[in-house]
Write a protein that holds these residues in place. Structure first.
Motif, PDB file in Angstrom:
ATOM      1  N   ALA A 268       0.838  -1.192   0.000  1.00 16.30           N
ATOM      2  CA  ALA A 268       0.000   0.000   0.000  1.00 16.30           C
ATOM      3  C   ALA A 268       0.877   1.247   0.000  1.00 16.30           C
ATOM      4  CB  ALA A 268      -0.901   0.003   1.226  1.00 16.30           C
ATOM      5  N   GLN A 269       0.448   2.260  -0.730  1.00 18.48           N
ATOM      6  CA  GLN A 269       1.104   3.558  -0.696  1.00 18.48           C
ATOM      7  C   GLN A 269       0.428   4.373   0.401  1.00 18.48           C
ATOM      8  OE1 GLN A 269       3.824   4.925  -2.507  1.00 18.48           O
ATOM      9  NE2 GLN A 269       3.590   6.479  -0.916  1.00 18.48           N
ATOM     10  N   ILE A 270       1.227   4.871   1.331  1.00 18.11           N
ATOM     11  CA  ILE A 270       0.688   5.669   2.427  1.00 18.11           C
ATOM     12  C   ILE A 270       1.330   7.049   2.443  1.00 18.11           C
ATOM     13  CG2 ILE A 270       0.085   3.677   3.855  1.00 18.11           C
ATOM     14  CD1 ILE A 270       2.650   4.204   5.510  1.00 18.11           C
ATOM     15  N   TYR A 271       0.585   7.999   3.002  1.00 20.25           N
ATOM     16  CA  TYR A 271       1.083   9.350   3.209  1.00 20.25           C
ATOM     17  C   TYR A 271       0.765   9.744   4.638  1.00 20.25           C
ATOM     18  CZ  TYR A 271       1.837   9.535  -1.770  1.00 20.25           C
ATOM     19  OH  TYR A 271       2.287   9.268  -3.040  1.00 20.25           O
TER      20      TYR A 271
ATOM     21  N   GLN B 115       5.746   2.962   1.522  1.00 20.71           N
ATOM     22  CA  GLN B 115       4.979   1.777   1.125  1.00 20.71           C
ATOM     23  C   GLN B 115       5.027   0.786   2.270  1.00 20.71           C
ATOM     24  OE1 GLN B 115       6.427   0.464  -2.708  1.00 20.71           O
ATOM     25  NE2 GLN B 115       5.020   1.880  -3.700  1.00 20.71           N
TER      26      GLN B 115
ATOM     27  N   GLU C 199       3.188  -3.137   3.905  1.00 18.02           N
ATOM     28  CA  GLU C 199       2.279  -4.276   3.859  1.00 18.02           C
ATOM     29  C   GLU C 199       1.400  -4.316   5.104  1.00 18.02           C
ATOM     30  OE1 GLU C 199       4.271  -7.937   2.913  1.00 18.02           O
ATOM     31  OE2 GLU C 199       5.242  -7.067   1.162  1.00 18.02           O
TER      32      GLU C 199
ATOM     33  N   TYR D 153      -4.144   5.930   2.712  1.00 18.56           N
ATOM     34  CA  TYR D 153      -3.703   4.547   2.603  1.00 18.56           C
ATOM     35  C   TYR D 153      -4.296   4.053   1.288  1.00 18.56           C
ATOM     36  CZ  TYR D 153      -2.924  -0.357   3.945  1.00 18.56           C
ATOM     37  OH  TYR D 153      -2.490  -1.672   4.004  1.00 18.56           O
ATOM     38  N   ASP D 154      -3.479   4.065   0.233  1.00 24.61           N
ATOM     39  CA  ASP D 154      -3.988   3.854  -1.125  1.00 24.61           C
ATOM     40  C   ASP D 154      -5.199   4.763  -1.320  1.00 24.61           C
ATOM     41  OD1 ASP D 154      -2.013   2.103  -2.013  1.00 24.61           O
ATOM     42  OD2 ASP D 154      -3.136   0.306  -1.478  1.00 24.61           O
ATOM     43  N   ASP D 155      -6.305   4.240  -1.838  1.00 22.73           N
ATOM     44  CA  ASP D 155      -7.515   5.052  -1.988  1.00 22.73           C
ATOM     45  C   ASP D 155      -8.605   4.595  -1.026  1.00 22.73           C
ATOM     46  OD1 ASP D 155      -8.130   2.672  -3.194  1.00 22.73           O
ATOM     47  OD2 ASP D 155      -8.758   3.543  -5.101  1.00 22.73           O
ATOM     48  N   LEU D 156      -8.181   4.020   0.104  1.00 21.10           N
ATOM     49  CA  LEU D 156      -9.100   3.514   1.115  1.00 21.10           C
ATOM     50  C   LEU D 156      -9.933   4.645   1.717  1.00 21.10           C
ATOM     51  CD1 LEU D 156     -10.034   1.059   2.845  1.00 21.10           C
ATOM     52  CD2 LEU D 156      -8.172   1.620   4.412  1.00 21.10           C
TER      53      LEU D 156
ATOM     54  N   LEU E  30      -1.996  12.645  -7.722  1.00 22.03           N
ATOM     55  CA  LEU E  30      -2.845  11.713  -6.983  1.00 22.03           C
ATOM     56  C   LEU E  30      -4.200  12.362  -6.737  1.00 22.03           C
ATOM     57  CD1 LEU E  30      -2.694   8.887  -5.676  1.00 22.03           C
ATOM     58  CD2 LEU E  30      -2.054  10.032  -3.556  1.00 22.03           C
TER      59      LEU E  30
ATOM     60  N   PRO F 199      -9.668  10.484  -2.900  1.00 24.89           N
ATOM     61  CA  PRO F 199     -10.659   9.449  -3.167  1.00 24.89           C
ATOM     62  C   PRO F 199     -12.111   9.863  -2.909  1.00 24.89           C
ATOM     63  CG  PRO F 199      -9.381   8.903  -1.215  1.00 24.89           C
ATOM     64  CD  PRO F 199      -8.756  10.117  -1.825  1.00 24.89           C
TER      65      PRO F 199
END
Length: 168
Positions: free
Chosen positions: A2-5, A58, A60, A98-101, A131, A134
């Motif tokens: 997952a890509q996180i910010y 990133q 898991e 967290y991604d597009d969650l 980006l 979402p």
């Protein structure tokens, strides 16, 4: 992966705690991407100015696991677990994306403050301009371009990093 910010902020011994937070996150997530560091006025209370930035990584880990790690890093760096929302901070770490969650289950994603606070939106737009939010369906660059920049005082500052784990 997952890509996180993650937003990072401090207004107590700012250089020390920003560096400590980055080092701790790098130990958990590996290489990080970092926005510029910004100085901003305290929002919601009278206090000394904050240093803020956004970190990309990133992982898991689940979003809830990431949030728990961030809270542990805050506590390890002198933050009181039940401190008031609008108060001075040694270290403030908030999972923004967290991604597009989209969720409110244990952690709010995307974080509600993204489009409302320059100290979150500008560094996020710098790090991930294309980006798309979402919920709002707009890129962070577009959101920053439309932001009322007179509403919060914010400026980039030079910051000397003492870590070899930074990607850019």
């Amino acid at each position: 992966m997952a890509q996180i910010y993650i937003s990072v902020g401090s207004n107590i011994e700012r250089e020390r705690y920003i560096q400590a937070g980055i080092d701790a996150m790098a130990a958990i997530f590996g290489p990080l991407t970092l926005s510029s560091v910004f100085e901003s006025e305290a929002v919601g209370f009278n206090g000394t100015a904050f240093y803020n930035l956004v970190v990309g990584a990133q992982t898991e880990l689940s979003a809830q696991q990431v949030a728990l790690h961030l809270k542990a890093i805050e506590v390890d760096n002198g933050r009181k677990p039940n401190s008031r929302k609008f108060s001075p901070r040694t270290l403030d770490l908030d999972l923004l994306l967290y991604d597009d969650l989209i969720t409110d289950d244990g952690v709010q994603l995307p974080r509600d403050e993204i489009p409302h606070n320059a100290f979150v939106l500008w560094p996020l737009a710098e790090l991930a301009p294309e980006l798309v939010h979402p919920v709002l369906g707009q890129s962070y660059a577009s959101l920053w371009q439309a932001y009322d920049k007179s509403s919060q005082t914010l400026c980039k500052i030079p910051f000397i990093w003492n870590t070899s784990l930074r990607k850019n």
